[in-house]
Design an enzyme around this catalytic site. Structure first.
Site, mmCIF file in Angstrom:
data_model
loop_
_atom_site.group_PDB
_atom_site.id
_atom_site.type_symbol
_atom_site.label_atom_id
_atom_site.label_comp_id
_atom_site.label_asym_id
_atom_site.label_seq_id
_atom_site.Cartn_x
_atom_site.Cartn_y
_atom_site.Cartn_z
ATOM 1 C CB CYS A 244 -0.889 0.113 1.300
ATOM 2 S SG CYS A 244 -2.051 -1.335 1.224
ATOM 3 C CB THR B 174 -0.807 -8.468 -8.059
ATOM 4 O OG1 THR B 174 -0.818 -7.360 -7.500
ATOM 5 C CG2 THR B 174 -1.574 -9.629 -7.704
ATOM 6 N N GLY C 27 -5.000 -18.354 -5.255
ATOM 7 C CA GLY C 27 -6.103 -17.290 -5.546
ATOM 8 C C GLY C 27 -6.899 -17.261 -6.790
#
Lengths: 274, 307
Positions: free
Chosen positions: B131, B194, B266
């Protein structure tokens, strides 16, 4: 809600204009399927990472039908499934919805796939059902035979006038005040119910924009939201539909929809058409 | 029943090495009817922030060659709703529960960790340190090793449970970042998040994603993350949980041989919700066929490895 994974068998694959109507043997999904729900179909080829969301066009005791337009390589592959081949499905996904008694259905092009089941369910239970069905041209009015088999009042509208009335479906919704004058002049069938019927729509973004303009903010209308999707179960939050409350937020089309109250949608923040 | 594939990773005993990855696994119970959770060692919940985050403008997902690019934007219900509504629903879950924590500042991470420390249904915490840090001009937390160590140490102080740190793959020196997280007190590292990516619709002349940029997941990134796992394992020997393109038992086994103790699944769930059960069955068969005592024995056991 009950989701299952089922390896369905293709029973028939028939042309319907440039689309295909697939009839699939899918006992468990057929038994659970309700109007407006959809399945996620695995593309029968390597290299496709996401299943394709497809409305359940209609469902019987042991079979479901999917009306698919080959708009991409993935849907193209699904359209080429031959009878006897299998198709890996998950579903049925999405909420059920109680169709108000006085509803009028509006479909645009391939969008008829999203509302036929609800329309048919209403007609089969003896309710008076009406559909305003619009498309760019007559060749994109699908499911003619299936609609003909139902006791449904269908008003066809095409933008080029090649079939039915000329114009936009949104302009010919019986019972909607701003369409009234056109209705009178076109001398549609008598016995129209009072205006302010609920509208249930499935079609392209442009049709929703037109409906939003004509129906205004206070109309009771519901739009079937078709979004890029991954999981179908509400986990991944990919299929975001922008809503007004709380400001700036989203709901997942697979979880809150696919049919959503149009008054709740923040139409100005919609994503691009898929 | 799963004795041969039971593993210990990041302070948790996992019944199987298959962990459902944050973001794809929702709040733990969405997949109940399609994914066999008996095949799952732990589920990592959607990243949670102090307040709800609305997420990015749609479209949020695009298919890519051998992968998926997402820009969901960490949409989440916020800490209060997670604790009040989501966690109680997980009581009957047959696997461990890992809460994933996101934030925009050190304080936010610490506050969320501190609140989750008291939640008995949360077995461990995983920090998403990809983040942007609003206190460092939007630079990702993991881009600055020193800052990352301090962030992890802050969270370690209050977490009261095993702490996993999920690293980003695109950093100058993954070993330095890994060491910083371990120095801060991480019990395990999840490698990796990712890979930054985008897709363009040439007909529309627009980026496909509403956010323009997204994160690439799926088999496309597996060889990249496999190397990262291997490098960090060789240099640190830490408990690693691999993530990136695990879609079958071979991919899981490759990561384990490279040094991972468990793997996250995932993107594969979207195409094949049966993947966790298939991976577990395949790994059991592999362990039996190769006559190993158990899966843990295989961690980092590559033949002819670099010295």
């Amino acid at each position: 809600m009950t989701y299952v994974r089922e390896i369905a068998t293709v029973i028939a694959n028939d042309a319907d204009g440039d689309a295909r109507m697939l009839r699939l043997g899918a006992l468990r999904i057929a038994a659970a399927a309700r109007p407006f729900q959809f399945v996620l179909a695995k593309v029968p080829a390597a290299g496709f990472m996401l299943r394709r969301p497809l409305s359940i066009f209609d469902a019987g005791d042991e079979e479901i039908e999917l009306l698919i337009r080959p708009v991409s390589e993935g849907t193209g592959r699904l359209c080429r499934l031959a009878p006897g081949e299998s198709c890996d499905l998950t579903g049925p996904f999405g909420r059920e919805f109680d169709v108000p008694e006085d509803s009028v259905f509006v479909a645009g092009g391939i969008g008829v796939a999203g509302i036929f089941f609800a329309l048919a369910t209403a007609a089969r239970s003896g309710r008076k059902a009406a559909l305003v069905y619009g498309a760019r041209t007559g060749a994109q009015l699908y499911a003619g035979r299936q609609l003909g088999d139902l006791a449904v009042d269908v008003t066809s509208v095409t933008e080029d006038g090649s079939s039915g009335l000329k114009g936009l479906a949104a302009d010919f919704i019986p019972g909607i005040p701003s369409a009234e004058t056109k209705l009178m002049s076109r001398a549609l069938k008598e016995d129209l119910p009072p205006y302010r019927r609920a509208v249930i729509a499935c079609g392209p973004r442009a049709m929703y924009v037109a409906l939003h303009k004509i129906l205004g903010d206070d109309a009771r209308w519901y739009a079937l939201m078709e979004e890029r999707m991954a999981c179908g179960v509400g986990a991944c939050r990919s299929c975001a539909v922008p809503v007004r409350e709380p400001a700036g937020s989203y709901v997942a089309a697979c979880e809150e929809g696919p049919l959503v109250d149009a008054a709740a949608v923040d139409w100005g923040r919609l994503g691009e058409e898929i | 029943m799963n004795a041969e594939i039971k593993v210990e990773a990041g302070g948790l005993e996992l019944a199987t090495p298959v962990v459902l990855a944050s973001g794809c696994a929702g709040y733990g119970d969405e997949w109940l009817e399609l994914v066999d959770l008996d095949a799952v060692g732990a589920v990592v919940l959607k990243g949670v922030s102090l307040e709800p985050w609305p997420g990015n403008a749609p479209p949020r997902i695009a298919e890519a060659p051998a992968g998926v690019i997402n820009a969901v934007g960490l949409e989440n219900v916020g800490l209060d709703t997670l604790v009040r509504e989501k966690l109680p629903a997980l009581d009957g879950l047959p696997c461990k529960v890992v809460a994933n924590v996101v934030g925009r500042s050190r304080d936010e991470y610490r506050d969320v960790c501190s609140a989750l420390a008291a939640e008995r249904r949360v077995d461990a915490l995983e920090l998403n340190v990809s983040c942007p840090n609003v206190e460092a001009r939007g630079m990702a937390f993991c881009a600055d090793a020193e800052g990352l160590r301090d962030l992890v140490a802050d969270c370690r102080d209050v977490a009261g449970k095993p702490l996993w740190v999920k690293l980003a793959p695109m950093v100058t020196d993954i070993v330095a970042v890994a060491r910083a997280a371990l120095d801060g007190g991480a019990d395990a590292l999840t490698i990796a998040n990712t890979v930054p990516a985008m897709a363009v619709n040439v007909e529309a002349r627009r980026a496909v994603l509403g956010n323009v940029y997204g994160g690439l997941s799926g088999p496309a990134i597996r060889p990249i993350n496999l190397r990262l796992v291997h490098v960090v394992y060789k240099e640190t020997g830490a408990d690693l949980i691999a993530s990136g393109g695990v879609d079958g038992w071979r991919a899981a086994a490759a990561y384990i041989l490279a040094g991972a103790r468990a793997v996250q699944v995932g993107t594969a769930l979207f195409d094949n919700p049966g993947a966790p059960a298939e991976i577990v069955a395949g790994l059991k068969e592999y362990v039996k066929r190769e006559m190993f005592d158990g899966l843990s024995f295989l961690v980092g056991k590559l033949r002819g490895d670099r010295k």
